[in-house]
Design a protein around this motif. Sequence first.
Motif, PDB file in Angstrom:
ATOM      1  N   PRO A 367     -45.064   6.026  13.836  1.00 10.31           N
ATOM      2  CA  PRO A 367     -44.468   6.482  12.576  1.00 10.31           C
ATOM      3  C   PRO A 367     -43.630   5.405  11.897  1.00 10.31           C
ATOM      4  O   PRO A 367     -43.460   5.410  10.682  1.00 10.31           O
ATOM      5  CB  PRO A 367     -43.614   7.681  12.993  1.00 10.31           C
ATOM      6  N   ASP A 368     -43.111   4.471  12.708  1.00  6.36           N
ATOM      7  CA  ASP A 368     -42.286   3.390  12.160  1.00  6.36           C
ATOM      8  C   ASP A 368     -42.159   2.288  13.198  1.00  6.36           C
ATOM      9  O   ASP A 368     -42.565   2.440  14.361  1.00  6.36           O
ATOM     10  CB  ASP A 368     -40.897   3.910  11.747  1.00  6.36           C
ATOM     11  N   ALA A 369     -41.589   1.174  12.764  1.00  8.57           N
ATOM     12  CA  ALA A 369     -41.444   0.025  13.660  1.00  8.57           C
ATOM     13  C   ALA A 369     -40.485   0.325  14.807  1.00  8.57           C
ATOM     14  O   ALA A 369     -40.635  -0.221  15.909  1.00  8.57           O
ATOM     15  CB  ALA A 369     -40.965  -1.188  12.874  1.00  8.57           C
ATOM     16  N   ALA A 370     -39.497   1.185  14.559  1.00 10.18           N
ATOM     17  CA  ALA A 370     -38.539   1.528  15.611  1.00 10.18           C
ATOM     18  C   ALA A 370     -39.243   2.179  16.793  1.00 10.18           C
ATOM     19  O   ALA A 370     -38.848   1.979  17.954  1.00 10.18           O
ATOM     20  CB  ALA A 370     -37.450   2.436  15.053  1.00 10.18           C
ATOM     21  N   SER A 371     -40.294   2.980  16.537  1.00 12.75           N
ATOM     22  CA  SER A 371     -41.027   3.628  17.622  1.00 12.75           C
ATOM     23  C   SER A 371     -41.802   2.596  18.438  1.00 12.75           C
ATOM     24  O   SER A 371     -41.910   2.715  19.673  1.00 12.75           O
ATOM     25  CB  SER A 371     -41.996   4.662  17.040  1.00 12.75           C
ATOM     26  N   PHE A 372     -42.348   1.607  17.780  1.00  7.65           N
ATOM     27  CA  PHE A 372     -43.018   0.500  18.480  1.00  7.65           C
ATOM     28  C   PHE A 372     -42.013  -0.242  19.356  1.00  7.65           C
ATOM     29  O   PHE A 372     -42.265  -0.495  20.548  1.00  7.65           O
ATOM     30  CB  PHE A 372     -43.639  -0.424  17.438  1.00  7.65           C
ATOM     31  N   LEU A 373     -40.856  -0.564  18.791  1.00  6.80           N
ATOM     32  CA  LEU A 373     -39.832  -1.268  19.546  1.00  6.80           C
ATOM     33  C   LEU A 373     -39.359  -0.440  20.737  1.00  6.80           C
ATOM     34  O   LEU A 373     -39.109  -0.975  21.826  1.00  6.80           O
ATOM     35  CB  LEU A 373     -38.649  -1.606  18.630  1.00  6.80           C
ATOM     36  N   ALA A 374     -39.259   0.875  20.554  1.00  9.65           N
ATOM     37  CA  ALA A 374     -38.798   1.743  21.643  1.00  9.65           C
ATOM     38  C   ALA A 374     -39.741   1.661  22.835  1.00  9.65           C
ATOM     39  O   ALA A 374     -39.292   1.678  24.000  1.00  9.65           O
ATOM     40  CB  ALA A 374     -38.679   3.182  21.146  1.00  9.65           C
ATOM     41  N   GLU A 375     -41.061   1.573  22.593  1.00 10.34           N
ATOM     42  CA  GLU A 375     -41.994   1.480  23.716  1.00 10.34           C
ATOM     43  C   GLU A 375     -41.931   0.112  24.383  1.00 10.34           C
ATOM     44  O   GLU A 375     -42.086   0.002  25.609  1.00 10.34           O
ATOM     45  CB  GLU A 375     -43.407   1.799  23.237  1.00 10.34           C
ATOM     46  N   LEU A 376     -41.697  -0.933  23.603  1.00  8.62           N
ATOM     47  CA  LEU A 376     -41.467  -2.248  24.218  1.00  8.62           C
ATOM     48  C   LEU A 376     -40.202  -2.223  25.070  1.00  8.62           C
ATOM     49  O   LEU A 376     -40.141  -2.859  26.134  1.00  8.62           O
ATOM     50  CB  LEU A 376     -41.363  -3.326  23.139  1.00  8.62           C
ATOM     51  N   ASP A 377     -39.199  -1.498  24.616  1.00  6.50           N
ATOM     52  CA  ASP A 377     -37.955  -1.394  25.377  1.00  6.50           C
ATOM     53  C   ASP A 377     -38.177  -0.687  26.709  1.00  6.50           C
ATOM     54  O   ASP A 377     -37.497  -0.983  27.704  1.00  6.50           O
ATOM     55  CB  ASP A 377     -36.897  -0.651  24.553  1.00  6.50           C
ATOM     56  N   VAL A 378     -39.115   0.257  26.735  1.00 11.82           N
ATOM     57  CA  VAL A 378     -39.440   0.929  28.006  1.00 11.82           C
ATOM     58  C   VAL A 378     -39.948  -0.099  29.010  1.00 11.82           C
ATOM     59  O   VAL A 378     -39.553  -0.086  30.195  1.00 11.82           O
ATOM     60  CB  VAL A 378     -40.492   2.036  27.761  1.00 11.82           C
ATOM     61  N   ILE A 379     -40.809  -0.986  28.555  1.00 16.98           N
ATOM     62  CA  ILE A 379     -41.320  -2.032  29.448  1.00 16.98           C
ATOM     63  C   ILE A 379     -40.195  -2.957  29.885  1.00 16.98           C
ATOM     64  O   ILE A 379     -40.071  -3.314  31.070  1.00 16.98           O
ATOM     65  CB  ILE A 379     -42.442  -2.824  28.742  1.00 16.98           C
ATOM     66  N   ASP A 380     -39.345  -3.333  28.929  1.00 14.54           N
ATOM     67  CA  ASP A 380     -38.220  -4.219  29.226  1.00 14.54           C
ATOM     68  C   ASP A 380     -37.295  -3.606  30.269  1.00 14.54           C
ATOM     69  O   ASP A 380     -36.908  -4.259  31.246  1.00 14.54           O
ATOM     70  CB  ASP A 380     -37.452  -4.499  27.926  1.00 14.54           C
ATOM     71  N   THR A 381     -36.949  -2.339  30.087  1.00 12.46           N
ATOM     72  CA  THR A 381     -36.028  -1.665  31.023  1.00 12.46           C
ATOM     73  C   THR A 381     -36.630  -1.584  32.417  1.00 12.46           C
ATOM     74  O   THR A 381     -35.945  -1.797  33.426  1.00 12.46           O
ATOM     75  CB  THR A 381     -35.696  -0.263  30.498  1.00 12.46           C
ATOM     76  N   SER A 382     -37.916  -1.283  32.490  1.00 12.70           N
ATOM     77  CA  SER A 382     -38.563  -1.173  33.794  1.00 12.70           C
ATOM     78  C   SER A 382     -38.593  -2.518  34.511  1.00 12.70           C
ATOM     79  O   SER A 382     -38.299  -2.598  35.720  1.00 12.70           O
ATOM     80  CB  SER A 382     -39.985  -0.634  33.613  1.00 12.70           C
ATOM     81  N   LEU A 383     -38.917  -3.579  33.797  1.00 12.60           N
ATOM     82  CA  LEU A 383     -38.941  -4.901  34.425  1.00 12.60           C
ATOM     83  C   LEU A 383     -37.564  -5.303  34.926  1.00 12.60           C
ATOM     84  O   LEU A 383     -37.399  -5.757  36.070  1.00 12.60           O
ATOM     85  CB  LEU A 383     -39.460  -5.940  33.429  1.00 12.60           C
ATOM     86  N   ARG A 384     -36.553  -5.140  34.057  1.00 11.01           N
ATOM     87  CA  ARG A 384     -35.205  -5.578  34.434  1.00 11.01           C
ATOM     88  C   ARG A 384     -34.639  -4.715  35.571  1.00 11.01           C
ATOM     89  O   ARG A 384     -33.838  -5.208  36.380  1.00 11.01           O
ATOM     90  CB  ARG A 384     -34.278  -5.521  33.218  1.00 11.01           C
ATOM     91  N   GLY A 385     -35.057  -3.465  35.618  1.00  8.87           N
ATOM     92  CA  GLY A 385     -34.540  -2.590  36.669  1.00  8.87           C
ATOM     93  C   GLY A 385     -35.164  -2.814  38.017  1.00  8.87           C
ATOM     94  O   GLY A 385     -34.704  -2.246  39.015  1.00  8.87           O
ATOM     95  N   HIS A 386     -36.220  -3.636  38.058  1.00 13.82           N
ATOM     96  CA  HIS A 386     -36.914  -3.840  39.325  1.00 13.82           C
ATOM     97  C   HIS A 386     -37.205  -5.314  39.588  1.00 13.82           C
ATOM     98  O   HIS A 386     -38.293  -5.691  40.043  1.00 13.82           O
ATOM     99  CB  HIS A 386     -38.213  -3.019  39.350  1.00 13.82           C
ATOM    100  N   GLY A 387     -36.195  -6.140  39.259  1.00 14.89           N
ATOM    101  CA  GLY A 387     -36.277  -7.550  39.627  1.00 14.89           C
ATOM    102  C   GLY A 387     -37.162  -8.396  38.746  1.00 14.89           C
ATOM    103  O   GLY A 387     -37.489  -9.530  39.126  1.00 14.89           O
ATOM    104  N   GLY A 388     -37.536  -7.883  37.591  1.00 12.62           N
ATOM    105  CA  GLY A 388     -38.438  -8.641  36.719  1.00 12.62           C
ATOM    106  C   GLY A 388     -37.750  -9.214  35.493  1.00 12.62           C
ATOM    107  O   GLY A 388     -38.379  -9.343  34.429  1.00 12.62           O
TER     108      GLY A 388
END
Length: 918
Positions: A367-388
């Motif tokens: 629906p907007d760029a913020a929704s795209f960024l939010a899904e990238l943030d999901v990947i970012d959070t998962s990587l950082r939370g598990h040593g990545g």
Amino acid sequence: MDTPERDKDAALGDDIRLLGRILGDTIRSHEGDFTFDLIESIRKLAVASRRLEDVASRKSLARTLDALTDDQAVVVVRAFSYFSLLANIAEDRHHLRRGRANRRSGAAPLASTLRGLFQDARERGTKQDEALARLSRVRVTPVLTAHPTEVQRKSTLDLQLEISSRLGERDNPDILPEEKTAIDMRLRALVETLWQTRILRAVKLAVRDEIENALSYFGYSFIDVVPRVQAEVEDAVAQLPGDFGRPELPPVLTVGSWVGGDRDGNPFVTADMLEYAFRRQGECIFDHYLAEVHALGAELPLSRTLARVTPALEALAERSPDKSPHRQSEPYRRALTGIYARLASTARSFGLHSEQRSALGEADPYPDAASFLAELDVIDTSLRGHGGGLLADGRLRSLRKAVGAFGFHLATVDLRQNSEIHEEVIAELLREAKVTPGYVTLPEEQRQKILRAELASPRQLRSSFATYSDLTKGELAILETAAAVHRQRGAESIRQYVISKAESVSDMLEVAVLLKEVGLLTPGELPASKLQIVPLFETIRDLRAAPDTMREWFALPEAKSIVKSLGAVQEVMLGYSDSNKDGGYTTSNWELYKAEVALVQVFKQAGTKMRFFHGRGGTVGRGGGPSYEAILAQPPGSVQGELRLTEQGEVIASKYSNRDIGQRNLEALVAATVRAMMDSDPHAKHEDYHVVMDELSATAFKAYRELVYETDGFVDYFRASTPIGEIAELNIGSRPASRKASVRIEDLRAIPWVFSWAQCRVMLPGWFGFGSAVESFLVRRGPAGQELLSEMWRSWPFFRAMLSNLEMLLAKTDLAVAARYKDLVPDPVLAEAIFSRIRTELDATMRAYFSITGSLGFLESNPTLARSIRNRFPYLDPLNHLQVELIKRFRAGEVDDKVKRGIHLTINGLAAGLRNSG
């Protein structure tokens, strides 16, 4: 030059000699020995004439150039033009080389870099929370314009960029001899291609071409550099004392554009062009996003059996249309193929054509760029939370920063139109709606009353039963397109509506009513707007009236409501080019400064945050000069974090066609903005200096106006002694040179005005009047006045920056060259009368500069620019000489294409050699 300086510049000399030798060999190969020898003899005579001041060489050079046939003249012009281009490449490469050498040696960073900014912050003991409070308010936006002084074609620019890259490869200390030979062979091929590539455009630029040209700079630098600068700012904050770690800041840099939205005086900017601009911008940024997401998938083949993930990442992977059994245990890849599919679907919903591969399945668009960024943030959070963390800090972080800065729109496009057009359209709408038959004749108070009533009313003025003019239909069409883009691409796609020639509150209310017509403003007693209504104060009179105009605007309940709906921020644009053409260099600078000082107080009283939009051109005569010093020279309190400034003409190429140079320039904008915010005392400083500037400005204004607007025959002199007529015929922009079909200076656009004076090396808009002002001041004040002016130069950033820019133009001014252009004036008495006034004023200005600064020569504090001028001026002299000679032939009746082409080539070559000429 002393030995250390000579040693530091040895590599530059080597590069220039290498490129010059390759160019010479290319000319010999393609044009023959006789032509090569001719060009070489001209080069030697030019160098002797300029550097050795050899009178015999100067006379011999003139005789040789005057005797050239038309065909020979064109080849000579091409040769010296290409040498200027190649010298520019070598100089830019040397700047980068010296910067890297300084960093390797541990030299202190420049204040204009992020390293310098944050080193100072650490030395002051700045804490993270202090830095965050300041940086969260920073948003700097360079705005690209299509103003036509960029005479290079993209084809030649691309060749120059590769030449620069190959020169950089030669600096590799591990390079093998055969590798260096291969690079040199490639350089020869590139220069050969350059020599055989048409340097001038065959047809006039269309708006579509200008859109494509502007887009190229995103590929050259912006898409990579803007996220990089954002990341470096956040990393630097993390190194300051505090407990916050590394922050996620709002974008400190975004990019704006006028290309496709600026229709002031350009009838070719239509609704279709605005739609085309956003379609091409969308294709550019979506291609980048899709390519980066695909590359991320290749970089993150992490297996669920070896790497843990968050539930949110697992859910994202499950939603992916990628059902391949080969990737079922690779949640990051599956999540990214899902993101890719959504991106591709979004691009299709926008009607964009993508160069990337097809998605693996169907998915809902974002629906907007913020929704795209939010899904990238999901990947970012998962990587950082598990040593990545290291994986997250690479391509993924850069992509996230890019989305924050560019959204789905890439660049924020401003709408701009002249207030006179708004007046005409509103008058027609009101007439057809039976509101009033004669809006144009009404006084300001009555106009405001009618417009405010329309803002309160929910009905539209337009009627399907009325017949409107093409002008009104065209203006409403572009606004309808803007409203559609705003809905589809988001609020950042179009944020500003700039009103040229803004003189009154009704000028702003007219735009509010037009925005209401297309749904970009919600009507009511307290209306709300989706766009900033930005008055552009351009002339000296408008600048002086700006505080009262804004005070009156803020007094309206409707205006307060509109400003509140936009975050309690009001933007004001200040025009440097037209104020300079109107009042001269000294008065323009001072009136701009005074307007800012007064507006700071007006905004404070209104309780409104202020954002200045600086309409600066490339050259000093249009507000140009180093951006870093210009921002620091703004009045205290005028830089409040958000800052916009135009980037125009050939300056765009010089700043942003190379990633490393682009980063240096963007860092300088951010560093200067942060430093200027530190001096936030809104109370005027140096009030005694202000009194002096009032005196200087009054005298300079009188001297300038008397020459330009009150001297009989000055227009004839200007049009005869400069290539203004020939410039108007160049295929370098879609916009006419004059606003109206007239020869008056008042109707001439500021760009060709300044560009013309630069070509003939007079640079008049950048200095005229200052010498008279200082002389008159010293007559009244005596020795004490002299000391006061020197004190101002030492301690006041505004005055120092003004004189620094003046110095640069004086160093480039050459009346010995300009005297040849004087001979183009048919009336020798008029020519001598006006030229002698210019010479007298230049002498006075030079005396004033040296007496104030105590300098013994120009550019003592800027050896880089001094070296550049010293190196290139011998190669500009033949271009100037041939320009005059070819103009003489053309005006005498030799109107064949060779002569005309030769003139245009000299314009191109001189613009390249002078660099900031328009």
